[in-house]
Design an enzyme around this catalytic site. Structure first.
Site, PDB file in Angstrom:
ATOM      1  N   TYR A 110       0.814  -1.222   0.009  1.00  0.00           N
ATOM      2  CA  TYR A 110      -0.068   0.156   0.125  1.00  0.00           C
ATOM      3  C   TYR A 110       0.918   1.094   0.106  1.00  0.00           C
ATOM      4  O   TYR A 110       2.093   0.930  -0.414  1.00  0.00           O
ATOM      5  CB  TYR A 110      -1.052   0.008   1.271  1.00  0.00           C
ATOM      6  N   LYS A 151      -5.873  -1.343  -2.440  1.00  0.00           N
ATOM      7  CA  LYS A 151      -7.085  -1.048  -1.464  1.00  0.00           C
ATOM      8  C   LYS A 151      -7.887  -2.322  -1.154  1.00  0.00           C
ATOM      9  O   LYS A 151      -8.243  -2.445   0.084  1.00  0.00           O
ATOM     10  CB  LYS A 151      -7.869   0.065  -1.947  1.00  0.00           C
TER      11      LYS A 151
HETATM   12  O1  LIG Z   1      -3.986   5.543  -0.632  1.00  0.00           O
HETATM   13  C1  LIG Z   1      -3.742   6.064   0.375  1.00  0.00           C
HETATM   14  O2  LIG Z   1      -2.751   6.171   0.821  1.00  0.00           O
HETATM   15  C2  LIG Z   1      -4.326   7.587   0.694  1.00  0.00           C
HETATM   16  C3  LIG Z   1      -5.178   7.927  -0.415  1.00  0.00           C
HETATM   17  O3  LIG Z   1      -6.427   7.328  -0.628  1.00  0.00           O
HETATM   18  C4  LIG Z   1      -4.801   8.826  -1.401  1.00  0.00           C
HETATM   19  O4  LIG Z   1      -3.895   9.287  -1.235  1.00  0.00           O
HETATM   20  O5  LIG Z   1      -5.419   8.921  -2.274  1.00  0.00           O
HETATM   21 MG   LIG Z   2      -6.959   7.449  -2.742  1.00  0.00          MG
END
Ligand SMILES: O=C([O-])CC(=O)C(=O)O
Ligand SMILES: [Mg+2]
Length: 572
Positions: A139, A210
């Protein structure tokens, strides 16, 4: 039939098909096989038992060397594996050891993706058991680099690509996806990937990442997750000229063409999966993000992570910090640097919560919140030229052109950075805030809470180590989504976002607060997610938006009992 399905789907499907099993909605005829008419196309699905070589190549059921003697006999695996039998724990130990040998985060990312494609349960076992170590790998921030290089590292597609070539055929494309019961879709059009801008079709890494978190952190089963990238072109010249680019080589479709295409998509999703599938919008550009949420918020179960998820996590941090500071949100004045999806989304949720707490109209509570964008403080005299999502934040004030002057003019008690521009919270800015906060609130304890969106290394100060919290929407969306799924919610309501914030803040202990932590440790995330899910589900029932009836009495226990666990199943 029962045993065939059980063998085919890892032992979960007998339950899937039972009308008493509630998480997936029982025996719905999702694909319309039983009510097909001339205009309702059906897909000729077949069910078969994976065995032998194909079983080892099937990431959903492969266990590698963990297959037992009995399973090796029953599933034609003799000779296809070396003789040793090792446990999942030992496999985990070996893989973590291997992973730690890589110096580059991107190589760790690639190794993890390979594992997911080889042995899905082992992938989730690693992720769940080592969440603090592996989250930055699969992530933020590594996933960003992976998206930038997706063309080169691309091996196998991990989600659905719906490009303009599929216009008029989106429903058929959805039916090509092998899983029939989808509960959560994360969709992007790649136009604003993290803070990296337009990565076009290569944004796919984001929905994939995600959704991995939906499973690992939230407990949604992997088979219920569908990553989708909508490819309407890209304006990224570098990608357009890159021979390895995996997307459509054309400029982005905009306006009517764009919205017609998205409408076809949204309609097809609802037609195919029904009302209870959650569609999470992710990393759309500002102009489209607000518009899509407004268009589909009343007809679909939609949620924008960058606007609403970020808002909910930041509000939770503020509520948690009030535990130590005392007082209420309304005692504070907020200044934002950045007025995009995150900035205005957070501002609005704070204003809503303040309005509820103090029984003051929203128009009044908004006045306690000020935003700075690239042109300076958002004030009334700029109203005409502001994008519509910034307009509610234009208050009466003379023009102020930069952050430091805005800090001096507004004297905020909380400063929230939601801009991709770095190095803006300078020493001057911080000192300015510190100086008047001491004056403004006599007796204020010398407390500074700091949290960042991406992981941030601990800071040493006066011999003490401070660990910055990670104010990332990853705390919220898995639990929130899971709460929607287990209650069978059909719409997302602002009160559910508040319920999620409240649950997250409730998981911050006094001990955490004393260490300056306004978020609980990520290592407890599954427990946290169960509490968030339960609070969100409770709100869905309260608002009459839940369809899974009757309401379970103990929602936390119920949420925990519904969570996916990655340990291997035994095969007959
Ligand atoms: O993914 C992440 O760390 C947070 C987020 O949704 C983005 O920055 O668009
Ligand atoms: Mg995002």
């Amino acid at each position: 039939m029962e045993s065939v399905l059980k063998a085919q789907r890892g032992g979960e499907s007998v339950l899937d098909l039972s009308p008493t099993w509630t998480v997936e909605g029982g025996v719905e005829d999702v694909y319309g096989e039983d009510r097909a008419t001339e205009d309702q196309l059906v897909t000729p699905w077949t069910v078969s038992v994976a065995s032998g070589y194909s079983l080892l190549r099937d990431p959903q059921y492969n266990k590698g060397l963990a297959f037992t003697e009995k399973e090796r006999d029953a599933h034609y695996l003799r000779g296809l594996l070396p003789p040793a039998i090792i446990s999942q724990e030992l496999q985990e130990k070996k893989l973590m050891h291997n992973l730690r040998q890589y110096d580059l985060p991107l190589h760790k990312y690639m190794a993890m993706m390979e594992l997911e494609e080889r042995n899905q349960r082992l992938f989730y076992k690693l992720l769940i058991d080592n969440v603090e170590e592996l989250l930055p790998v699969v992530y933020t921030p590594t996933v960003g680099e992976a998206c930038q290089k997706y063309g080169s590292i691309f091996r196998r597609p991990q989600g659905l690509y719906i490009s303009l070539k599929e216009k008029g055929k989106i429903l058929e494309v959805l039916r090509n996806w092998p899983q029939r019961t989808v509960q959560v879709i994360v969709v992007t059009d790649g136009e604003r990937i993290l803070g990296l801008g337009d990565l076009g079709c290569q944004g796919m890494g984001i929905p994939v990442g995600k959704l991995a978190l939906y499973t690992a952190l939230g407990g949604v089963r992997p088979s219920g997750c569908l990553p989708i990238t909508i490819d309407v072109g890209t304006n990224n010249e570098k990608l357009l000229n890159d021979e390895f680019y995996i997307g459509l080589k054309q400029k982005r479709a905009t306006g009517k063409e764009y919205y017609d295409f998205l409408h076809e998509f949204m309609t097809a999703v609802k037609q195919n999966y029904g009302e209870k599938v959650l569609i999470q919008f992710e990393d759309f550009a500002n102009h489209n993000a607000f518009e899509l949420l407004a268009r589909y918020g009343t007809t679909h179960l939609v949620f924008n992570d960058d606007i609403q998820g970020t808002a909910s996590v930041v509000l939770a941090g503020l509520v948690a910090s009030l535990k130590l500071l005392g007082g209420t949100l309304a005692d504070h004045r907020f200044l934002f640097f950045g007025a995009g999806e995150a900035g205005t989304g957070i501002a609005e949720l704070i204003a809503i919560e303040m309005s509820k707490q103090s029984k003051t109209p929203l128009e009044e509570t908004r006045k306690k919140i000020w935003l700075v964008d690239s042109k300076g403080l958002i004030v009334n005299s700029r109203k005409e030229s502001l994008q519509h999502f910034k307009k509610p934040w234009a208050h009466e004030h003379e023009p102020v052109h930069n952050l430091l002057d805005a800090v001096k003019a507004i004297k905020p008690t909380a400063l929230i950075g939601t801009s991709g521009v770095g190095k803006t919270f300078t020493k001057d800015v911080v000192e300015a805030i510190a100086s008047f906060n001491r004056k403004l609130i006599p007796g204020l304890r010398a407390v500074l809470f700091f949290a960042s969106g991406s992981p941030f290394d601990p800071v040493e100060f006066n011999g003490k180590s401070f660990v910055p919290g990670q104010a990332n929407n990853a705390y919220i969306f898995p639990g929130l989504g899971f709460g929607l799924v287990i209650s069978g919610a059909i719409r997302v309501h602002d009160d559910m976002l508040l319920a999620a914030s409240e649950a997250l803040a409730g998981q911050v202990t006094d001990e955490n607060c004393d260490k300056g932590m306004i978020y609980p440790p990520l290592s407890n995330i599954r427990k946290i997610s169960a509490h968030i899910a339960a609070n969100v589900a409770a709100k869905a029932y309260e608002l009459g938006l839940a369809t899974r009836l009757p309401r379970p009495a103990d929602l936390v226990k119920y949420a925990e009992s519904c969570m996916y666990t990655p340990s291997y199943r035994s095969y007959r």
